[in-house]
Design an enzyme around this catalytic site. Structure first.
Site, PDB file in Angstrom:
ATOM      1  N   HIS A  82       0.876  -1.178   0.000  1.00  0.00           N
ATOM      2  CA  HIS A  82       0.000   0.000   0.000  1.00  0.00           C
ATOM      3  C   HIS A  82       0.916   1.231   0.000  1.00  0.00           C
ATOM      4  CE1 HIS A  82      -2.785   2.953   1.810  1.00  0.00           C
ATOM      5  NE2 HIS A  82      -3.776   2.137   1.518  1.00  0.00           N
ATOM      6  N   CYS A  97      -4.867   2.422  -3.626  1.00  0.00           N
ATOM      7  CA  CYS A  97      -3.643   2.968  -2.995  1.00  0.00           C
ATOM      8  C   CYS A  97      -2.471   2.002  -3.125  1.00  0.00           C
ATOM      9  CB  CYS A  97      -3.881   3.333  -1.529  1.00  0.00           C
ATOM     10  SG  CYS A  97      -5.084   4.624  -1.303  1.00  0.00           S
ATOM     11  N   LYS A 106     -10.443  -0.551  10.419  1.00  0.00           N
ATOM     12  CA  LYS A 106     -10.649  -1.763   9.614  1.00  0.00           C
ATOM     13  C   LYS A 106     -10.972  -2.963  10.503  1.00  0.00           C
ATOM     14  CE  LYS A 106      -7.185  -0.296   6.239  1.00  0.00           C
ATOM     15  NZ  LYS A 106      -7.886   0.162   5.039  1.00  0.00           N
ATOM     16  N   GLN A 152      -4.234  -5.148   7.040  1.00  0.00           N
ATOM     17  CA  GLN A 152      -5.209  -6.133   6.560  1.00  0.00           C
ATOM     18  C   GLN A 152      -5.168  -7.438   7.349  1.00  0.00           C
ATOM     19  OE1 GLN A 152      -7.605  -5.502   4.455  1.00  0.00           O
ATOM     20  NE2 GLN A 152      -6.861  -3.489   3.864  1.00  0.00           N
ATOM     21  N   ASP A 209       3.319  -4.183   7.929  1.00  0.00           N
ATOM     22  CA  ASP A 209       2.052  -3.491   7.749  1.00  0.00           C
ATOM     23  C   ASP A 209       0.945  -4.528   7.984  1.00  0.00           C
ATOM     24  OD1 ASP A 209      -0.272  -2.362   6.888  1.00  0.00           O
ATOM     25  OD2 ASP A 209       0.507  -1.642   4.969  1.00  0.00           O
TER      26      ASP A 209
HETATM   27  N1  PMP Z   1      -1.778  -0.647   4.580  1.00  0.00           N
HETATM   28  C1  PMP Z   1      -2.741  -1.381   4.025  1.00  0.00           C
HETATM   29  C2  PMP Z   1      -2.409  -2.758   3.527  1.00  0.00           C
HETATM   30  C3  PMP Z   1      -4.039  -0.881   3.917  1.00  0.00           C
HETATM   31  O1  PMP Z   1      -4.995  -1.623   3.366  1.00  0.00           O
HETATM   32  C4  PMP Z   1      -4.309   0.420   4.405  1.00  0.00           C
HETATM   33  C5  PMP Z   1      -5.689   1.025   4.309  1.00  0.00           C
HETATM   34  N2  PMP Z   1      -6.287   0.912   3.054  1.00  0.00           N
HETATM   35  C6  PMP Z   1      -3.264   1.145   4.981  1.00  0.00           C
HETATM   36  C7  PMP Z   1      -2.020   0.574   5.056  1.00  0.00           C
HETATM   37  C8  PMP Z   1      -3.462   2.530   5.506  1.00  0.00           C
HETATM   38  O2  PMP Z   1      -4.289   2.536   6.609  1.00  0.00           O
HETATM   39  P1  PMP Z   1      -5.040   3.860   7.073  1.00  0.00           P
HETATM   40  O3  PMP Z   1      -6.061   4.145   6.033  1.00  0.00           O
HETATM   41  O4  PMP Z   1      -5.628   3.509   8.391  1.00  0.00           O
HETATM   42  O5  PMP Z   1      -4.041   4.927   7.188  1.00  0.00           O
END
Ligand code: PMP
Length: 410
Positions: A122, A368, A228, A205, A202
Site C-alpha cells: 500500500h 492505494c 478496519k 489487513q 504493515d
Molecule cells: N496498509 C494497508 C495494507 C491498507 O490496506 C491500508 C488502508 N487501506 C493502509 C495501510 C493505511 O491505513 P489507514 O487508512 O488507516 O491509514
C-alpha cells in the site's frame, strides 16, 4: 460467543438499511469495516458519561477517561502480543508507518543501508520511505510481485544477500490481491543476512482478519488501523519492541510527550507517551478497545475460518462468471478475503456504479497500491472484500450484480 453469522449481523446496525431499495451487501471491509453496536455504545458512553481530557486532571471524569484510555491500550497490546509500553496510538495505520520512517529510519540508517519494501505495498508502506530517503541517502529497493500475486522470493533472497538491508517493510496481507506473505520466514532470512535489520510489518489487513502477533511475525514493528477492525476512524496503532522504541526520538512535539520544557530545549517522556503528542484520540481508542473485545470474544481463528469458507465459495463462483479474472493466489489457505477482479470489456468504475444500484458496495480503482496494479498489467480493478458479517448468500448477489452490469453495457 459462538460464530453464528446471522447472530453477528444483528450487532451491526447499518446492515438493517437498504441501498437503492435493496438490502445492503457490504463488500468493502478492506477499506473500512462496519461497526458493531457494542463499539458504538462504548464511544457514546465516553461522550455521555466520561467526557474529559486524559492524563492531566485529578477530577473524577478525567481519572475515568484516563483509565478507559489506558485500558484500551492494554487490550490492543494484548491482541497482538505486544508490550503495552511499546503500543502507541496514532491517527491511522499510515501515521504509524510514518512514525517509524521519521523517527527510527532517519536516526538509525545511513548511506550504505538498503530499505527494502515490496511492489505489493500500500502507498502507506512505500511513500514514507521515499520521503526520508533523500535525507538519509540510503538506497530503496522493492521485491517484485509475480503474476500469480505472490512475492518473488528469489529476488528477495538476492537483495538480502548483499547484507545491506537494514529495514525490511512488508505487508502481512495485501489489500488488493489478498496474498498472505511469508513474513516470519522473510524476517528470519533478513536477520540471518544482517542481524541489525529492523522488520516493519504493515498489519492493516492481517490484524483484523487473522491471528496476528509481533512474535509470530518475527517483527520489530507492527502497524495497523482501528477502523478496519470494527473500531472508529481516527485511530491506528504502532506496536513494537520496547527496546527499539526507547532508542527513538519523538516524531511530533507538544504537550504530554515531554518530561521538562525550557525555553530553548526540552527532555522527553518515556514510551509510549513520547510518541503521543497532544490530546490523543480518546474516544476512538476506547472504541477500538471495544472492537478488540468483540473480535477477541469471537476468536480470530474463527474469523479466519469464516473467511476461508467464504473464499472457498467466492473464488469458484466468480471464476464461473464469464469474462471475470480474479487476481492473486487461488488457494484460500494462503490468501485473505480481499478479491480484486477485472471483467473483460467493462471499466471498474462502471461495474462499481451498477453494483451500487444492486445494493452491493465494492471499491474500484488502484486501492492505494499503484505499483502493484501496474504489475498486474492494469490501472484499475474492482475489489470485493469480505469480513466476519458477510454470508455465502452475498456471493451469489455479487455474481448476479456483475452479470447485470455486463447486460447493462452489452
Ligand atoms: N496498509 C494497508 C495494507 C491498507 O490496506 C491500508 C488502508 N487501506 C493502509 C495501510 C493505511 O491505513 P489507514 O487508512 O488507516 O491509514
Amino acid at each position: 460467543m459462538t460464530f453464528d453469522v446471522m447472530e453477528i449481523r444483528k450487532d451491526f446496525p447499518v446492515l438493517r438499511r437498504t441501498v437503492h431499495d435493496k438490502p445492503l451487501v457490504y463488500l468493502d471491509s478492506a477499506a473500512t469495516s462496519l461497526k458493531p453496536q457494542q463499539m458504538i455504545d462504548a464511544v457514546v458512553a465516553m461522550y455521555t458519561t466520561h467526557t474529559a481530557n486524559v492524563h492531566r486532571g485529578v477530577h473524577t471524569l478525567s481519572v475515568e477517561a484516563s483509565d478507559l484510555y489506558d485500558e484500551a491500550r492494554r487490550k490492543v497490546a494484548r491482541f497482538v502480543g505486544a508490550d503495552e509500553r511499546a503500543t502507541v496510538f496514532t491517527k491511522n495505520g499510515t501515521e504509524a508507518l510514518n512514525l517509524v520512517a521519521h523517527s527510527w529510519a532517519r536516526t538509525h540508517l545511513g548511506p550504505d543501508d538498503i530499505v527494502l519494501f515490496t511492489e505489493m505495498e500500500h502507498h502507506a508502506n512505500m511513500v514514507p520511505w521515499q520521503l526520508v530517503q533523500p535525507d538519509i541517502g540510503c538506497e530503496l529497493a522493492a521485491v517484485p510481485i509475480r503474476p500469480d500475486g505472490e512475492l518473488d522470493l528469489d529476488a528477495f533472497n538476492e537483495i538480502i544477500r548483499t547484507g545491506r538491508v537494514k529495514l525490511l517493510a512488508v505487508s502481512a496481507m495485501s489489500n488488493v490481491v489478498g496474498t498472505i506473505n511469508p513474513v516470519a520466514d522473510m524476517a528470519e532470512a533478513a536477520r540471518r543476512a544482517n542481524p541489525d535489520v529492523v522488520v516493519v510489518v504493515d498489519g492493516a489487513q492481517s490484524v483484523p482478519h487473522m491471528p496476528t502477533s509481533l512474535a509470530e511475525l518475527n517483527a520489530d514493528f507492527l502497524a495497523f488501523s482501528g477502523h478496519k477492525m470494527l473500531g472508529p476512524s481516527g485511530v491506528g496503532v504502532l506496536a513494537g519492541k520496547p527496546e527499539i522504541m526507547e532508542t527513538m526520538p519523538p516524531f511530533l512535539g507538544g504537550g504530554d510527550m515531554i518530561l521538562d520544557v525550557k525555553l530553548y530545549e526540552s527532555t522527553f517522556n518515556e514510551i509510549p507517551f513520547r510518541f503521543e503528542a497532544g490530546t490523543p484520540m480518546i474516544e476512538q481508542a476506547v472504541g477500538l478497545g471495544a472492537g478488540v473485545d468483540y473480535l477477541s470474544a469471537l476468536g480470530m481463528d474463527n474469523v479466519r475460518a469464516h473467511e476461508i469458507a467464504i473464499l472457498e465459495q467466492a473464488l469458484p463462483a466468480l471464476a464461473e462468471v464469464e469474462g471475470v479474472t480474479v487476481h492473486g493466489p487461488s488457494d484460500p489457505k494462503v490468501r485473505g478475503a480481499a478479491l480484486s477482479f477485472t471483467v473483460d470489456g467493462l471499466h471498474p468504475h462502471d461495474i462499481g456504479t451498477i453494483l451500487d444500484r444492486e445494493g452491493v458496495a465494492v471499491r474500484t480503482g488502484h486501492h492505494c497500491a499503484k505499483p502493484l496494479i501496474r504489475a498486474l498489467g492494469s490501472n484499475s480493478t474492482t475489489r470485493a472484500s469480505f469480513y466476519l458479517y458477510n454470508t455465502t448468500d452475498e456471493i451469489a448477489v455479487l455474481c448476479d450484480a456483475i452479470r447485470a452490469a455486463q447486460d447493462f453495457f452489452s
